[in-house]
Design a protein around this motif. Structure first.
Motif, PDB file in Angstrom:
ATOM      1  N   PRO A  56       4.803 -79.863 -34.727  1.00 38.60           N
ATOM      2  CA  PRO A  56       3.751 -79.728 -33.720  1.00 38.60           C
ATOM      3  C   PRO A  56       4.200 -78.903 -32.500  1.00 38.60           C
ATOM      4  O   PRO A  56       3.394 -78.192 -31.906  1.00 38.60           O
ATOM      5  CB  PRO A  56       3.436 -81.171 -33.327  1.00 38.60           C
ATOM      6  CG  PRO A  56       3.800 -81.969 -34.542  1.00 38.60           C
ATOM      7  CD  PRO A  56       5.013 -81.267 -35.108  1.00 38.60           C
ATOM      8  N   CYS A  57       5.478 -78.970 -32.162  1.00 43.65           N
ATOM      9  CA  CYS A  57       5.997 -78.161 -31.047  1.00 43.65           C
ATOM     10  C   CYS A  57       5.863 -76.684 -31.396  1.00 43.65           C
ATOM     11  O   CYS A  57       5.440 -75.866 -30.575  1.00 43.65           O
ATOM     12  CB  CYS A  57       7.468 -78.478 -30.785  1.00 43.65           C
ATOM     13  SG  CYS A  57       7.802 -80.190 -30.329  1.00 43.65           S
ATOM     14  N   ARG A  58       6.223 -76.355 -32.595  1.00 41.98           N
ATOM     15  CA  ARG A  58       6.124 -74.985 -33.100  1.00 41.98           C
ATOM     16  C   ARG A  58       4.677 -74.505 -33.027  1.00 41.98           C
ATOM     17  O   ARG A  58       4.405 -73.367 -32.675  1.00 41.98           O
ATOM     18  CB  ARG A  58       6.635 -74.970 -34.540  1.00 41.98           C
ATOM     19  CG  ARG A  58       6.642 -73.661 -35.245  1.00 41.98           C
ATOM     20  CD  ARG A  58       7.244 -73.820 -36.642  1.00 41.98           C
ATOM     21  NE  ARG A  58       8.542 -74.470 -36.647  1.00 41.98           N
ATOM     22  CZ  ARG A  58       9.709 -73.856 -36.460  1.00 41.98           C
ATOM     23  NH1 ARG A  58       9.735 -72.566 -36.283  1.00 41.98           N
ATOM     24  NH2 ARG A  58      10.844 -74.528 -36.467  1.00 41.98           N
ATOM     25  N   ASP A  59       3.730 -75.387 -33.349  1.00 39.79           N
ATOM     26  CA  ASP A  59       2.316 -75.029 -33.350  1.00 39.79           C
ATOM     27  C   ASP A  59       1.779 -74.770 -31.938  1.00 39.79           C
ATOM     28  O   ASP A  59       0.934 -73.908 -31.758  1.00 39.79           O
ATOM     29  CB  ASP A  59       1.483 -76.130 -34.001  1.00 39.79           C
ATOM     30  CG  ASP A  59       1.775 -76.296 -35.486  1.00 39.79           C
ATOM     31  OD1 ASP A  59       2.351 -75.357 -36.094  1.00 39.79           O
ATOM     32  OD2 ASP A  59       1.456 -77.366 -36.029  1.00 39.79           O
TER      33      ASP A  59
ATOM     34  N   GLU B 225      11.669 -66.809 -30.985  1.00 43.63           N
ATOM     35  CA  GLU B 225      11.377 -65.514 -31.605  1.00 43.63           C
ATOM     36  C   GLU B 225      10.189 -65.640 -32.562  1.00 43.63           C
ATOM     37  O   GLU B 225       9.266 -64.830 -32.537  1.00 43.63           O
ATOM     38  CB  GLU B 225      12.621 -65.009 -32.356  1.00 43.63           C
ATOM     39  CG  GLU B 225      12.446 -63.662 -32.992  1.00 43.63           C
ATOM     40  CD  GLU B 225      12.417 -62.531 -31.986  1.00 43.63           C
ATOM     41  OE1 GLU B 225      11.691 -61.555 -32.249  1.00 43.63           O
ATOM     42  OE2 GLU B 225      13.098 -62.614 -30.946  1.00 43.63           O
ATOM     43  N   GLU B 226      10.221 -66.667 -33.383  1.00 45.55           N
ATOM     44  CA  GLU B 226       9.178 -66.881 -34.380  1.00 45.55           C
ATOM     45  C   GLU B 226       7.802 -67.118 -33.765  1.00 45.55           C
ATOM     46  O   GLU B 226       6.786 -66.693 -34.310  1.00 45.55           O
ATOM     47  CB  GLU B 226       9.561 -68.087 -35.249  1.00 45.55           C
ATOM     48  CG  GLU B 226       8.544 -68.461 -36.292  1.00 45.55           C
ATOM     49  CD  GLU B 226       8.935 -69.732 -37.017  1.00 45.55           C
ATOM     50  OE1 GLU B 226       8.043 -70.534 -37.299  1.00 45.55           O
ATOM     51  OE2 GLU B 226      10.135 -69.916 -37.297  1.00 45.55           O
ATOM     52  N   THR B 227       7.756 -67.789 -32.615  1.00 42.19           N
ATOM     53  CA  THR B 227       6.479 -68.155 -31.996  1.00 42.19           C
ATOM     54  C   THR B 227       6.048 -67.198 -30.895  1.00 42.19           C
ATOM     55  O   THR B 227       5.027 -67.425 -30.245  1.00 42.19           O
ATOM     56  CB  THR B 227       6.554 -69.584 -31.420  1.00 42.19           C
ATOM     57  OG1 THR B 227       7.607 -69.647 -30.453  1.00 42.19           O
ATOM     58  CG2 THR B 227       6.773 -70.608 -32.516  1.00 42.19           C
ATOM     59  N   GLY B 228       6.817 -66.146 -30.651  1.00 44.46           N
ATOM     60  CA  GLY B 228       6.456 -65.186 -29.605  1.00 44.46           C
ATOM     61  C   GLY B 228       6.697 -65.720 -28.211  1.00 44.46           C
ATOM     62  O   GLY B 228       6.082 -65.269 -27.243  1.00 44.46           O
ATOM     63  N   ALA B 229       7.604 -66.667 -28.079  1.00 42.07           N
ATOM     64  CA  ALA B 229       7.861 -67.310 -26.792  1.00 42.07           C
ATOM     65  C   ALA B 229       9.216 -66.904 -26.217  1.00 42.07           C
ATOM     66  O   ALA B 229       9.835 -67.671 -25.476  1.00 42.07           O
ATOM     67  CB  ALA B 229       7.788 -68.826 -26.963  1.00 42.07           C
ATOM     68  N   THR B 230       9.669 -65.691 -26.516  1.00 43.70           N
ATOM     69  CA  THR B 230      11.016 -65.283 -26.108  1.00 43.70           C
ATOM     70  C   THR B 230      11.211 -65.255 -24.601  1.00 43.70           C
ATOM     71  O   THR B 230      12.325 -65.388 -24.133  1.00 43.70           O
ATOM     72  CB  THR B 230      11.381 -63.906 -26.697  1.00 43.70           C
ATOM     73  OG1 THR B 230      10.359 -62.974 -26.347  1.00 43.70           O
ATOM     74  CG2 THR B 230      11.538 -63.982 -28.202  1.00 43.70           C
ATOM     75  N   GLY B 231      10.150 -65.100 -23.826  1.00 46.11           N
ATOM     76  CA  GLY B 231      10.284 -65.072 -22.371  1.00 46.11           C
ATOM     77  C   GLY B 231      10.223 -66.438 -21.716  1.00 46.11           C
ATOM     78  O   GLY B 231      10.325 -66.552 -20.497  1.00 46.11           O
ATOM     79  N   LEU B 232      10.085 -67.494 -22.508  1.00 44.91           N
ATOM     80  CA  LEU B 232       9.964 -68.850 -21.965  1.00 44.91           C
ATOM     81  C   LEU B 232      11.250 -69.286 -21.285  1.00 44.91           C
ATOM     82  O   LEU B 232      12.341 -69.112 -21.828  1.00 44.91           O
ATOM     83  CB  LEU B 232       9.626 -69.830 -23.100  1.00 44.91           C
ATOM     84  CG  LEU B 232       9.529 -71.312 -22.747  1.00 44.91           C
ATOM     85  CD1 LEU B 232       8.395 -71.578 -21.761  1.00 44.91           C
ATOM     86  CD2 LEU B 232       9.319 -72.134 -24.014  1.00 44.91           C
TER      87      LEU B 232
END
Length: 186
Positions: A86-89, A125-132
């Motif tokens: 669910p975190c990934r989602d 990387e997989e979720t497009g959250a690299t700038g988090l």
């Protein structure tokens, strides 16, 4: 008479009572383990109006995050782990909302619990959250200080550094619009 065994011939030797007991136990685990977490009441003392617990430390990218320095912004503290489906989602939604609402004063920080650096980087990387902005919490100590009951869990910290809301489980766009947008308007 020999007691039932689960040797080579497996469940057939265990007897109907043993098989029934195991089936009931597994069924109970599935039933109670898949229920969504309880939603805290709006006036839970650990949420509304209390000062947010301290949160500071080195970030995954080598920087430093200090929650106290984010006063004046609305901060979403999202507790997550790479091994949590669910975190990934929900990560893409959270990152999208931060990009859209950061000009209005929203800041997103991830508190990553019980994870390895490589696994977290792969998830971002997989979720497009690299700038988090991610504060690692490898032993879960910070999460305990925040009263985390499971992942994902998201806390809303108001501009004054006080807890405004908390969501156990996955956040939705509707929840964010109802809970966060009004805080950014004022």
């Amino acid at each position: 008479m020999r007691p039932p065994t689960l040797g080579r011939s497996g469940w057939l030797r265990a007897g109907p009572a043993t098989v029934l007991a195991i089936t009931v136990a597994v069924g109970a685990l599935i039933t109670f383990g898949l229920r969504p977490p309880a939603t805290p009441t709006p006036d839970a003392p650990t949420v509304r109006g209390t000062p947010a617990p301290a949160l500071s430390g080195a970030t995954l990218d080598g920087g430093r995050f200090v929650l106290a320095e984010a006063r004046g912004e609305v901060v979403l503290v999202n507790v997550f782990a790479s091994w949590c489906g669910p975190c990934r989602d929900e990560l893409p939604l959270l990152v999208d909302v931060e990009r859209s609402w950061s000009p209005r004063g929203l800041r997103l920080v991830g508190l990553n619990i019980r994870d390895g650096t490589d696994a977290v980087r792969a998830l971002l990387e997989e979720t497009g959250a690299t700038g988090l902005t991610v504060v690692p919490d490898p032993d879960g100590t910070r999460a305990v200080e925040w009263g985390v009951r499971g992942v994902p869990e998201t806390f809303v910290v108001g501009r004054d550094g006080r807890l405004v809301d908390r969501r156990q489980g996955v956040v939705t766009r509707q929840w964010l619009e109802q809970r966060i947008a009004p805080l950014l308007a004022g």
